[in-house]
Scaffold this motif. Structure first.
Motif, PDB file in Angstrom:
ATOM      1  N   GLU A   1      15.877  35.141   0.249  1.00  0.00           N
ATOM      2  CA  GLU A   1      16.946  35.492  -0.692  1.00  0.00           C
ATOM      3  C   GLU A   1      16.477  35.354  -2.139  1.00  0.00           C
ATOM      4  OE1 GLU A   1      20.973  34.259   1.724  1.00  0.00           O
ATOM      5  OE2 GLU A   1      19.798  32.657   0.794  1.00  0.00           O
ATOM      6  N   LEU A   2      15.703  34.317  -2.428  1.00  0.00           N
ATOM      7  CA  LEU A   2      15.194  34.111  -3.795  1.00  0.00           C
ATOM      8  C   LEU A   2      14.258  35.242  -4.219  1.00  0.00           C
ATOM      9  CD1 LEU A   2      14.537  30.271  -3.771  1.00  0.00           C
ATOM     10  CD2 LEU A   2      16.350  31.496  -4.989  1.00  0.00           C
TER      11      LEU A   2
ATOM     12  N   GLU B   1      14.385  38.345  -3.124  1.00  0.00           N
ATOM     13  CA  GLU B   1      15.240  39.509  -3.378  1.00  0.00           C
ATOM     14  C   GLU B   1      15.953  39.400  -4.724  1.00  0.00           C
ATOM     15  OE1 GLU B   1      15.510  42.392  -1.704  1.00  0.00           O
ATOM     16  OE2 GLU B   1      13.840  41.588  -0.533  1.00  0.00           O
ATOM     17  N   ILE B   2      16.429  38.215  -5.053  1.00  0.00           N
ATOM     18  CA  ILE B   2      17.090  37.997  -6.344  1.00  0.00           C
ATOM     19  C   ILE B   2      16.102  38.236  -7.487  1.00  0.00           C
ATOM     20  CG2 ILE B   2      18.139  36.245  -7.834  1.00  0.00           C
ATOM     21  CD1 ILE B   2      19.363  35.056  -5.220  1.00  0.00           C
TER      22      ILE B   2
ATOM     23  N   TYR C   1      20.769  26.698  -3.191  1.00  0.00           N
ATOM     24  CA  TYR C   1      20.991  26.716  -1.739  1.00  0.00           C
ATOM     25  C   TYR C   1      20.538  28.007  -1.070  1.00  0.00           C
ATOM     26  CZ  TYR C   1      23.604  22.622  -3.017  1.00  0.00           C
ATOM     27  OH  TYR C   1      23.955  21.406  -3.530  1.00  0.00           O
ATOM     28  N   ARG C   2      19.716  28.770  -1.733  1.00  0.00           N
ATOM     29  CA  ARG C   2      19.194  30.016  -1.167  1.00  0.00           C
ATOM     30  C   ARG C   2      17.853  29.757  -0.483  1.00  0.00           C
ATOM     31  NH1 ARG C   2      23.744  32.075  -1.156  1.00  0.00           N
ATOM     32  NH2 ARG C   2      24.617  32.763  -3.094  1.00  0.00           N
ATOM     33  N   ASN C   3      17.557  30.547   0.543  1.00  0.00           N
ATOM     34  CA  ASN C   3      16.249  30.425   1.184  1.00  0.00           C
ATOM     35  C   ASN C   3      15.241  31.292   0.432  1.00  0.00           C
ATOM     36  OD1 ASN C   3      16.371  33.125   2.162  1.00  0.00           O
ATOM     37  ND2 ASN C   3      17.546  32.430   3.943  1.00  0.00           N
TER      38      ASN C   3
ATOM     39  N   LEU D   1      24.039  27.915  -7.823  1.00  0.00           N
ATOM     40  CA  LEU D   1      24.108  28.939  -6.776  1.00  0.00           C
ATOM     41  C   LEU D   1      22.740  29.217  -6.158  1.00  0.00           C
ATOM     42  CD1 LEU D   1      26.549  31.459  -8.486  1.00  0.00           C
ATOM     43  CD2 LEU D   1      27.035  30.023  -6.506  1.00  0.00           C
ATOM     44  N   LEU D   2      21.696  29.171  -6.963  1.00  0.00           N
ATOM     45  CA  LEU D   2      20.347  29.454  -6.466  1.00  0.00           C
ATOM     46  C   LEU D   2      19.764  28.300  -5.643  1.00  0.00           C
ATOM     47  CD1 LEU D   2      18.785  31.209  -9.565  1.00  0.00           C
ATOM     48  CD2 LEU D   2      19.377  32.247  -7.379  1.00  0.00           C
TER      49      LEU D   2
END
Length: 77
Positions: free
Chosen positions: A64-65, A67-68, A59-61, A56-57
């Motif tokens: 977003e990473l 923020e996660i 494909y994050r920009n 899931l991680l």
């Protein structure tokens, strides 16, 4: 001691073979929720969950990473 907990990592030929004397003394044979048990099925679930999170991680920009990461760090405080 004899133990039929086949899910425990310390079970070998239906014998409790805990790596420490303290763990061996705390063991409750034939119980799934033995306090000295490390369960193989829980370990496998943990690895499956980690693999899913990684997929899931992937494909994050970067925004977003970040923020996660902030969210995860806030949960640890």
């Amino acid at each position: 001691m004899e133990c039929t907990n086949k899910y425990c990592l310390f079970n070998y030929f239906e014998q409790c073979c805990h790596e420490s004397e303290e763990g061996y003394k705390k063991a409750i044979p034939n119980e799934l929720d033995c306090p000295s048990s490390l369960r193989m099925d829980f370990e496998q679930q943990l690895y499956n969950l980690a693999d899913e999170c990684e997929r899931l991680l992937r494909y994050r920009n970067m925004k977003e990473l970040i923020e996660i990461r902030k969210f995860i760090k806030s949960q640890r405080n």
